[in-house]
Design an enzyme around this catalytic site. Structure first.
Site, PDB file in Angstrom:
ATOM      1  N   SER A   1       0.783  -1.243  -0.066  1.00 29.11           N
ATOM      2  CA  SER A   1      -0.038  -0.202   0.167  1.00 29.11           C
ATOM      3  C   SER A   1       0.897   1.307   0.173  1.00 29.11           C
ATOM      4  O   SER A   1       2.087   1.036   0.337  1.00 29.11           O
ATOM      5  CB  SER A   1      -1.096   0.119   1.381  1.00 29.11           C
TER       6      SER A   1
ATOM      7  N   TYR B   1      -2.966  -0.978  10.381  1.00 32.00           N
ATOM      8  CA  TYR B   1      -2.622  -1.401   9.058  1.00 32.00           C
ATOM      9  C   TYR B   1      -1.443  -0.678   8.653  1.00 32.00           C
ATOM     10  O   TYR B   1      -0.803  -1.389   7.769  1.00 32.00           O
ATOM     11  CB  TYR B   1      -3.941  -0.460   8.502  1.00 32.00           C
TER      12      TYR B   1
HETATM   13  P1  NAD Z   1     -11.442  -6.141  -0.507  1.00 30.86           P
HETATM   14  O1  NAD Z   1     -12.062  -5.928   0.793  1.00 30.86           O
HETATM   15  O2  NAD Z   1     -12.297  -5.939  -1.596  1.00 30.86           O
HETATM   16  O3  NAD Z   1     -10.509  -7.415  -0.793  1.00 30.86           O
HETATM   17  C1  NAD Z   1      -9.745  -8.250   0.458  1.00 30.86           C
HETATM   18  C2  NAD Z   1      -9.945  -9.631   0.242  1.00 30.86           C
HETATM   19  O4  NAD Z   1      -9.093 -10.284   1.367  1.00 30.86           O
HETATM   20  C3  NAD Z   1     -11.446 -10.168   0.189  1.00 30.86           C
HETATM   21  O5  NAD Z   1     -11.596 -11.234  -0.644  1.00 30.86           O
HETATM   22  C4  NAD Z   1     -11.382 -10.930   1.525  1.00 30.86           C
HETATM   23  O6  NAD Z   1     -12.215 -11.643   1.901  1.00 30.86           O
HETATM   24  C5  NAD Z   1      -9.888 -11.268   1.630  1.00 30.86           C
HETATM   25  N1  NAD Z   1      -9.653 -11.670   3.088  1.00 30.86           N
HETATM   26  C6  NAD Z   1      -9.676 -11.048   4.265  1.00 30.86           C
HETATM   27  N2  NAD Z   1      -9.106 -11.972   5.174  1.00 30.86           N
HETATM   28  C7  NAD Z   1      -8.734 -12.874   4.690  1.00 30.86           C
HETATM   29  C8  NAD Z   1      -8.204 -14.158   5.257  1.00 30.86           C
HETATM   30  N3  NAD Z   1      -7.861 -14.126   6.392  1.00 30.86           N
HETATM   31  N4  NAD Z   1      -7.662 -15.106   4.595  1.00 30.86           N
HETATM   32  C9  NAD Z   1      -7.970 -15.056   3.071  1.00 30.86           C
HETATM   33  N5  NAD Z   1      -8.531 -13.791   2.434  1.00 30.86           N
HETATM   34  C10 NAD Z   1      -8.996 -12.998   3.435  1.00 30.86           C
HETATM   35  O7  NAD Z   1     -10.189  -5.202  -0.416  1.00 30.86           O
HETATM   36  P2  NAD Z   1      -9.131  -4.612  -1.570  1.00 30.86           P
HETATM   37  O8  NAD Z   1      -9.142  -3.084  -1.838  1.00 30.86           O
HETATM   38  O9  NAD Z   1      -9.274  -5.595  -2.766  1.00 30.86           O
HETATM   39  O10 NAD Z   1      -7.780  -5.112  -0.839  1.00 30.86           O
HETATM   40  C11 NAD Z   1      -7.052  -5.924  -1.508  1.00 30.86           C
HETATM   41  C12 NAD Z   1      -5.591  -5.853  -1.104  1.00 30.86           C
HETATM   42  O11 NAD Z   1      -5.126  -4.453  -1.422  1.00 30.86           O
HETATM   43  C13 NAD Z   1      -5.289  -5.653   0.685  1.00 30.86           C
HETATM   44  O12 NAD Z   1      -4.302  -6.278   0.996  1.00 30.86           O
HETATM   45  C14 NAD Z   1      -5.430  -4.251   0.784  1.00 30.86           C
HETATM   46  O13 NAD Z   1      -4.545  -3.801   2.040  1.00 30.86           O
HETATM   47  C15 NAD Z   1      -4.636  -3.770  -0.477  1.00 30.86           C
HETATM   48  N6  NAD Z   1      -4.761  -2.181  -0.680  1.00 30.86           N
HETATM   49  C16 NAD Z   1      -6.067  -1.756  -1.182  1.00 30.86           C
HETATM   50  C17 NAD Z   1      -6.169  -0.513  -1.379  1.00 30.86           C
HETATM   51  C18 NAD Z   1      -7.225   0.266  -1.896  1.00 30.86           C
HETATM   52  O14 NAD Z   1      -7.514   1.455  -1.822  1.00 30.86           O
HETATM   53  N7  NAD Z   1      -8.556  -0.717  -2.025  1.00 30.86           N
HETATM   54  C19 NAD Z   1      -5.075   0.442  -1.330  1.00 30.86           C
HETATM   55  C20 NAD Z   1      -3.926  -0.265  -0.857  1.00 30.86           C
HETATM   56  C21 NAD Z   1      -3.862  -1.415  -0.831  1.00 30.86           C
END
Ligand code: NAD
Length: 286
Positions: free
Chosen positions: A171, A184
């Site tokens: 991130s 986080y």
């Molecule tokens: P999201 O909530 O749509 O997806 C997260 C996924 O992780 C979901 O499928 C959830 O079920 C899964 N998950 C959670 N706990 C879990 C576990 N214990 N075992 C297996 N799967 C698990 O969110 P997203 O935005 O798609 O996030 C994906 C990644 O991207 C994350 O690591 C998040 O920190 C990172 N990220 C997202 C953003 C953003 O702006 N959306 C920015 C920076 C980083």
């Protein structure tokens, strides 16, 4: 410090030529947290790029099945495996199932992640532990299993010039402090140095480890930040490029890092953030 002599290195193989329509043809990939948001887009893009894909998820059989269908529509094999990435026994069982079904693993995308936000003085130990266990320990557990298989199998020059690739979903908060989200930010800071340390340690085995650092991407994790026009406008103050990112913006970067086109990229943090890390507060001269 131990040295690695030239003789210890696997034979050098030139990268597969760039510009191929399916740069991941013949490879197998596992994407964690692949039934939502960024993970879903990444899993489908890896399939479109020619990889067979395991769709890991922890809740939501139906959404995982839809991602499997979308990958199969690209003519690739796909299977959903339910496993909590923070649980060692479930991670090991998932890798065993994948290797039984697909033979091996070439690409791991450590994407699963969550937030449990609270001001520091109110943050519970459970909130701290959950975020660290999923976002950091989960990446460790999956990376370790993938690396064991990469090292056992080694390079297959007809498939890839690398013995394996790991992409860590980090991130912008691996470098930007985040008040109210201490757990986080600590998890992503940890992902940053875990990724770079693995890259350094495993480069002699021709295993590449890199991270992608998304800015604000339109997914369920940050719905509050983009759902209303007011929230969206406020978010734009943080983004010089003046649009929110979409999951496909991240998926394209992951496909590149996983392919031989990125063969000389190792240990990098690839920021895909519309400039969020460019100190946007200084846009007007500071
Ligand atoms: P999201 O909530 O749509 O997806 C997260 C996924 O992780 C979901 O499928 C959830 O079920 C899964 N998950 C959670 N706990 C879990 C576990 N214990 N075992 C297996 N799967 C698990 O969110 P997203 O935005 O798609 O996030 C994906 C990644 O991207 C994350 O690591 C998040 O920190 C990172 N990220 C997202 C953003 C953003 O702006 N959306 C920015 C920076 C980083």
């Amino acid at each position: 410090m131990t040295g690695t002599s030239q003789q210890d290195l696997p034979p050098a193989v030139l990268p597969q030529g760039s510009g191929r329509r399916q740069p991941l043809k013949g490879q197998t990939a596992l994407v964690t947290g692949a039934n939502s948001g960024i993970g879903e887009a990444v899993a489908i893009a890896l399939g479109a790029a020619g990889a067979d894909v395991v769709v890991n998820y922890v809740v939501g059989d139906d959404t995982a099945a839809k991602v499997v269908e979308a990958i199969e529509a690209h003519g690739q094999k796909a299977m959903a495996i339910k496993a909590d990435v923070s649980k060692e026994d479930q991670v090991q069982a998932m890798f065993a199932r994948m290797i039984e079904a697909f033979g091996t693993i070439d690409i791991l995308v450590n994407n699963a992640g969550l937030q449990r936000d609270a001001p520091m003085h109110e943050m519970t130990l459970d909130q701290w532990n959950l975020v660290i266990n999923v976002n950091l320990t989960g990446q460790f557990l999956c990376a370790r299993e993938a690396i064991r298989e990469f090292m056992r199998r080694g390079v297959r020059p007809d498939v890839s010039c690398s013995a394996g690739k790991i992409v860590s979903m980090s991130s912008v908060h691996e470098v930007i402090p985040w008040a109210g989200h201490v757990n986080y930010a600590a998890s992503k800071g940890g992902v940053m140095l875990m990724t770079k340390s693995m890259a350094q340690e495993l480069a002699p085995q021709r295993i590449r480890v890199n991270s992608v650092c998304p800015g604000a991407i339109r997914t369920p994790i940050n719905r509050d930040a983009w759902e209303t026009p007011e929230a969206y406008d406020a978010l734009m103050n943080l983004i010089p490029y003046k649009r929110i990112g979409e999951p496909d913006d991240i998926a394209r970067a992951v496909v590149w890092l996983a392919s031989d086109d990125a063969d000389y990229a190792n240990g990098i943090s690839l920021f895909i953030d519309g400039g969020m890390t460019l100190y946007p507060g200084f846009t007007e001269g500071g």
